[in-house]
Design a protein around this motif. Structure first.
Motif, short mmCIF file in Angstrom:
data_model
loop_
_atom_site.label_atom_id
_atom_site.label_comp_id
_atom_site.label_asym_id
_atom_site.label_seq_id
_atom_site.Cartn_x
_atom_site.Cartn_y
_atom_site.Cartn_z
N ALA A 76 0.85 -1.14 -0.13
CA ALA A 76 -0.14 -0.01 -0.01
C ALA A 76 0.91 1.21 0.01
O ALA A 76 2.21 1.18 0.62
CB ALA A 76 -0.90 -0.06 1.27
N ALA A 77 0.26 2.28 -0.28
CA ALA A 77 1.29 3.59 -0.80
C ALA A 77 1.67 4.02 0.79
O ALA A 77 2.77 4.42 0.89
CB ALA A 77 0.18 4.53 -1.22
N ALA A 78 0.77 3.71 1.62
CA ALA A 78 1.36 4.48 2.99
C ALA A 78 2.45 3.53 3.44
O ALA A 78 3.24 4.17 4.11
CB ALA A 78 0.07 4.34 4.06
N ASP A 79 2.38 2.33 3.22
CA ASP A 79 3.63 1.47 3.87
C ASP A 79 4.82 1.78 2.87
O ASP A 79 5.97 1.90 3.66
CB ASP A 79 3.25 -0.04 3.53
CG ASP A 79 2.26 -0.55 4.35
OD1 ASP A 79 2.02 0.10 5.48
OD2 ASP A 79 1.23 -1.16 4.06
N LEU A 80 4.71 2.19 1.52
CA LEU A 80 5.95 2.61 0.76
C LEU A 80 6.41 3.75 1.38
O LEU A 80 7.61 4.07 1.50
CB LEU A 80 5.22 2.75 -0.74
CG LEU A 80 5.06 1.35 -1.48
CD1 LEU A 80 4.45 1.45 -2.72
CD2 LEU A 80 6.07 0.31 -1.34
N ILE A 91 15.31 1.34 -5.23
CA ILE A 91 14.10 0.94 -6.03
C ILE A 91 13.22 2.15 -6.37
O ILE A 91 12.66 2.81 -5.27
CB ILE A 91 13.26 -0.13 -5.43
CG1 ILE A 91 14.26 -1.36 -4.88
CG2 ILE A 91 12.28 -0.80 -6.34
CD1 ILE A 91 14.79 -2.06 -5.76
N PRO A 92 13.05 2.62 -7.48
CA PRO A 92 12.18 3.58 -7.95
C PRO A 92 10.77 3.09 -7.70
O PRO A 92 10.34 2.44 -8.62
CB PRO A 92 12.79 3.96 -9.22
CG PRO A 92 13.35 2.70 -9.83
CD PRO A 92 13.76 1.89 -8.62
N VAL A 93 10.09 3.52 -6.71
CA VAL A 93 8.67 3.47 -6.68
C VAL A 93 7.90 4.62 -6.59
O VAL A 93 8.31 5.48 -6.15
CB VAL A 93 8.53 2.47 -5.49
CG1 VAL A 93 6.95 2.08 -5.37
CG2 VAL A 93 9.48 1.28 -5.42
#
Ligand SMILES: [Zn+2]
Length: 301
Positions: free
Chosen positions: A272-276, A299-301
């Protein structure tokens, strides 16, 4: 019985040789790891005792992994403990690709002598051996206590307990500051040509097996690591009195890892975006390290 002429291509380092002794219903694998072993060990700055342990584990992983018929199937060997000096050892094998690493407490290790026992390294540990079969998607796992004096002994008890297949395994390791060589032999008794997992009658004392086990057990560690002795010659020394020995050249080994920016990007894309966001450092990058390779990936995320 087998190609023993000097002109024939003989197997040296980093290739598995399969064999069967049909008259005894025995089959096996023999391997000697050289440059590939050094490449795997060289990714880490391990002390001698940990290099030795990982070398043994890698040879066992190759011996057992090369029993898998399907190229895409995977074998994973994991040794684990709570509170031991080595708390985790992981190796895996797929289609000739092998890798492994060890997590350990360097400070406590340095207090041990030069050749610590398995118990000194792991305390009360266990060994999990997992076969992931690609064709059916099935997973078989057997867990045995890390008893006895070697990882090889624990693997033998895995086959006896979980698969009910009488199995003998020998591993020899020669390490110098320059290079390491590690060799291994695995022999099993499969009466009636059985290769399935459900076996009704198990005999550890079948006369054919007793014969093969005595012969295979006579193999010396220095023969396993002697680079001047081909794997064919090793088998010849053991089984030259048998009527027939079939040899089947197996996988060529490589140090293989599945880590790549693409791979980790795929893994992270499931978060999830918040975890990232929590994983990002102050520059906004997510760093992932591969324990097998001791490499860090941005890592480009
Ligand atoms: Zn890696």
């Amino acid at each position: 019985m087998m190609p023993a002429s000097p002109e024939s291509a003989e197997t040296g380092h980093d290739q598995v040789l399969g064999f069967t002794v049909p008259g005894r219903n025995a089959r096996g694998r023999v391997v000697r790891m050289g440059p590939v072993l050094e490449r795997i060990l060289g990714a880490h700055a391990y002390p001698a005792a940990i290099r030795h342990l990982l070398a043994e584990a890698l040879v066992l992983t190759v011996l057992m992994g090369s029993l898998l018929k399907d190229e895409e199937s995977q074998l994973t060997v994991q040794a684990q403990t709570e509170g031991g000096i080595v708390d985790l050892l992981v190796c895996d094998y797929r289609a000739g690709e092998v890798r492994g690493y060890v997590r350990h407490d360097a400070e406590r290790l340095s207090a041990l002598g030069a050749n610590p026992s398995l118990y000194a390294l792991f305390g009360k540990g266990y060994l999990a051996i997992t076969f992931d079969l690609a064709a059916t998607g099935q997973r078989y796992q057997g867990i045995v206590p890390l008893e006895g004096d070697s990882l090889a002994a624990a693997c033998e008890s895995y086959f006896a307990q979980s698969e009910q297949v009488p199995t003998l395994i020998r591993v020899g390791i020669r390490s110098t500051a320059q290079a390491s060589v590690a060799g291994g032999l695995l022999v099993q008794h499969l009466p009636d040509g059985e290769e399935g997992r459900e076996r009704l009658h198990v005999r550890m004392d079948h006369p054919d097996w007793e014969h093969v086990a005595v012969i295979a057990g006579s193999l010396r560690h220095d023969e396993l690591v002697d680079s001047d002795l081909s794997l064919e010659a090793v088998l010849w020394r053991l089984f030259h009195d048998e009527r027939e020995v079939r040899i089947d050249p197996g996988a060529v080994l490589e140090r293989g890892c599945r880590c790549s920016v693409d791979y980790y990007q795929g893994v992270l894309s499931r978060f999830a975006a918040a975890d990232l966001d929590e994983m990002r450092d102050e520059t906004g990058t997510i760093s992932v390290d591969c324990a097998f390779c001791s490499k860090v990936f941005a890592i480009p995320v």
